[in-house]
Design a protein around this motif. Structure first.
Motif, PDB file in Angstrom:
ATOM      1  N   ASN A 182      -0.282  -5.637  12.670  1.00  0.00           N
ATOM      2  CA  ASN A 182       1.037  -5.753  12.040  1.00  0.00           C
ATOM      3  C   ASN A 182       1.846  -6.918  12.637  1.00  0.00           C
ATOM      4  O   ASN A 182       3.041  -6.805  12.907  1.00  0.00           O
ATOM      5  CB  ASN A 182       1.808  -4.438  12.197  1.00  0.00           C
ATOM      6  N   VAL A 183       1.135  -8.044  12.842  1.00  0.00           N
ATOM      7  CA  VAL A 183       1.766  -9.226  13.426  1.00  0.00           C
ATOM      8  C   VAL A 183       2.892  -9.743  12.529  1.00  0.00           C
ATOM      9  O   VAL A 183       2.797  -9.720  11.306  1.00  0.00           O
ATOM     10  CB  VAL A 183       0.712 -10.335  13.658  1.00  0.00           C
ATOM     11  N   LYS A 184       3.960 -10.194  13.155  1.00  0.00           N
ATOM     12  CA  LYS A 184       5.099 -10.760  12.409  1.00  0.00           C
ATOM     13  C   LYS A 184       5.362 -12.211  12.825  1.00  0.00           C
ATOM     14  O   LYS A 184       5.696 -13.042  11.992  1.00  0.00           O
ATOM     15  CB  LYS A 184       6.345  -9.914  12.652  1.00  0.00           C
ATOM     16  N   THR A 185       5.188 -12.482  14.114  1.00  0.00           N
ATOM     17  CA  THR A 185       5.445 -13.839  14.609  1.00  0.00           C
ATOM     18  C   THR A 185       4.120 -14.503  14.974  1.00  0.00           C
ATOM     19  O   THR A 185       3.294 -13.912  15.686  1.00  0.00           O
ATOM     20  CB  THR A 185       6.337 -13.788  15.854  1.00  0.00           C
ATOM     21  N   ASN A 228      -4.386  -7.763  12.127  1.00  0.00           N
ATOM     22  CA  ASN A 228      -3.870  -8.360  13.356  1.00  0.00           C
ATOM     23  C   ASN A 228      -2.739  -7.545  13.986  1.00  0.00           C
ATOM     24  O   ASN A 228      -1.788  -8.097  14.563  1.00  0.00           O
ATOM     25  CB  ASN A 228      -3.385  -9.793  13.082  1.00  0.00           C
ATOM     26  N   LEU A 243       2.966 -16.950   7.998  1.00  0.00           N
ATOM     27  CA  LEU A 243       2.040 -15.952   7.480  1.00  0.00           C
ATOM     28  C   LEU A 243       1.721 -16.204   6.020  1.00  0.00           C
ATOM     29  O   LEU A 243       0.573 -16.079   5.587  1.00  0.00           O
ATOM     30  CB  LEU A 243       2.636 -14.556   7.673  1.00  0.00           C
ATOM     31  N   ARG A 261      -1.588  -8.717   8.162  1.00  0.00           N
ATOM     32  CA  ARG A 261      -0.880  -7.828   9.089  1.00  0.00           C
ATOM     33  C   ARG A 261      -1.787  -6.675   9.537  1.00  0.00           C
ATOM     34  O   ARG A 261      -1.778  -6.263  10.700  1.00  0.00           O
ATOM     35  CB  ARG A 261       0.382  -7.279   8.414  1.00  0.00           C
ATOM     36  N   ARG A 262      -2.580  -6.134   8.596  1.00  0.00           N
ATOM     37  CA  ARG A 262      -3.443  -4.995   8.911  1.00  0.00           C
ATOM     38  C   ARG A 262      -4.530  -5.378   9.914  1.00  0.00           C
ATOM     39  O   ARG A 262      -4.870  -4.612  10.821  1.00  0.00           O
ATOM     40  CB  ARG A 262      -4.079  -4.466   7.620  1.00  0.00           C
ATOM     41  N   LEU A 268      -5.890 -15.861  14.669  1.00  0.00           N
ATOM     42  CA  LEU A 268      -5.481 -14.899  13.624  1.00  0.00           C
ATOM     43  C   LEU A 268      -6.734 -14.516  12.839  1.00  0.00           C
ATOM     44  O   LEU A 268      -7.432 -15.400  12.317  1.00  0.00           O
ATOM     45  CB  LEU A 268      -4.442 -15.544  12.696  1.00  0.00           C
ATOM     46  N   GLN A 311      -0.781 -11.210   2.505  1.00  0.00           N
ATOM     47  CA  GLN A 311      -0.108 -11.104   3.795  1.00  0.00           C
ATOM     48  C   GLN A 311      -0.302  -9.709   4.391  1.00  0.00           C
ATOM     49  O   GLN A 311      -0.368  -9.547   5.609  1.00  0.00           O
ATOM     50  CB  GLN A 311       1.388 -11.405   3.630  1.00  0.00           C
ATOM     51  N   ALA A 312      -0.379  -8.691   3.493  1.00  0.00           N
ATOM     52  CA  ALA A 312      -0.593  -7.319   3.970  1.00  0.00           C
ATOM     53  C   ALA A 312      -1.921  -7.208   4.707  1.00  0.00           C
ATOM     54  O   ALA A 312      -2.033  -6.503   5.728  1.00  0.00           O
ATOM     55  CB  ALA A 312      -0.540  -6.361   2.790  1.00  0.00           C
TER      56      ALA A 312
END
Length: 354
Positions: free
Chosen positions: A341-344, A339, A321, A336-337, A351, A332-333
């Motif tokens: 709140n994707v982590k992996t 997608n 990320l 996440r917003r 993406l 990165q925020a």
């Protein structure tokens, strides 16, 4: 040596025998004429307007509304034998043509004759100042009206459809069904239009109305053929831009499409009245059509602009990320917003960046 006058006798052509009326294999057409007297005239330019380009393909259908063809009308400069060569001509003549045992003045009936362009008139119906009363049926002159099909189930109305205006009605049929002339008249166009009407016919009628029959599997008459109301002129089909077998049926006056449902009662299989009034109000829909086209074009441009603003990244093995965020200059925020709140990051997935 030849005797005096013998050479002239040998050169004299023997007149060809005249074809008998009603001979087999001969089609009846309107080119039987009396000796013509032609007077060249200047067209009335008070109702001519500039050609407008439509943002569609180059099909006859797309080019058939009001302002086409782009080529200016020219004054006829040759005799009447050129009337069927496809160029728009304006003539005023004292001759008459024989149509079904009736002599009709050319000046009143074939003032503009063009076998290529659906709308050679370039007349804006919205500018009509007078009310024109047309006789659709004249029993005393043996002129009647017929429906174009044996049954007339309506599948699409006159009006805005999708991203363009639909200038006729669609009548359901099976491929090969008989298509018949709506009124007495002469076939003006028999042509192929791959991007629109497919095989189509256009017939000019006594009363100035023209009818168009589109998506035919086969046209059975040629330009110049005189046809009676109810006469077989083609076979139904699904040629051109069509999603299924149907007849695209148009009614026009001086090139201006008229909603056929103002003239016909299709469910009851009859004319609404034996006469019909032409007024400028009939063609006010064209202003609405232009506005609808503009709105559709604006929406299309907005959607394309939104698509251009969206940026995505195809995830590859080893991507993190933080590396993706750094590559595109975003946080990165934000990733996440956008997608969930994707982590992996899974290779092969997309993406959204912005």
């Amino acid at each position: 040596m030849l005797a005096p006058g013998q050479g002239q006798a040998q050169r004299r052509k023997v007149p060809e025998p005249k074809a008998k009326a009603g001979s087999a294999g001969k089609r009846k057409d309107f080119f039987r004429i009396k000796s013509p007297k032609i007077q060249y005239v200047r067209p009335d330019t008070t109702i001519l307007i500039e050609t407008k380009d439509l943002p569609d393909d180059n099909s006859d259908e797309a080019k058939s509304i009001f302002f086409n063809p782009a080529k200016k009308l020219s004054i006829v400069s040759e005799d009447t034998t050129t009337l069927d060569e496809g160029e728009p001509q304006i003539v005023e003549m004292t001759e008459e043509v024989l149509i079904d045992s009736s002599w009709i003045k050319v000046a009143g009936y074939y003032s503009i004759w063009d076998t290529r362009n659906i709308n050679p008139y370039r007349v804006d119906g919205r500018r009509l100042r007078d009310t024109l009363n047309l006789q659709l049926v004249e029993p005393t002159k043996q002129r009647f009206a017929r429906m174009p099909l044996r049954t007339t189930p309506l599948t699409s109305d006159f009006g805005f459809r999708g991203y363009r205006w639909h200038y006729g009605v669609d009548l359901d049929l099976d491929t090969g069904d008989s298509v018949r002339a709506a009124f007495d008249g002469v076939v003006r166009i028999s042509k192929w239009d791959g991007g629109g009407y497919g095989n189509y016919l256009l017939v000019r009628h006594y009363n100035g109305v023209e009818t168009l029959y589109g998506h035919l599997s086969k046209a059975l008459v040629a330009p110049g053929t005189f046809v009676k109301a109810g006469q077989l002129i083609g076979r139904g089909g699904s040629t051109g831009r069509s999603t299924g077998s149907h007849l695209h049926f148009e009614v026009r006056y001086e090139g201006n499409p008229i909603d056929p449902e103002r003239m016909y009662d299709f469910p009851d299989y009859k004319l609404l009245k034996d006469n019909f009034q032409i007024t400028s109000a009939l063609f006010e829909y064209y202003s609405k059509a232009l506005r609808a086209k503009a709105v559709a074009k604006q929406r299309s441009a907005s959607a394309a602009s939104a698509a251009r603003r969206m940026v995505t990244h195809r995830i590859r093995s080893g991507d993190t990320l933080s590396e993706v965020a750094q590559k595109y200059g975003v946080s990165q925020a934000q990733l996440r917003r956008l997608n969930g709140n994707v982590k992996t990051l899974r290779p092969g997935k997309t993406l959204r960046i912005k």
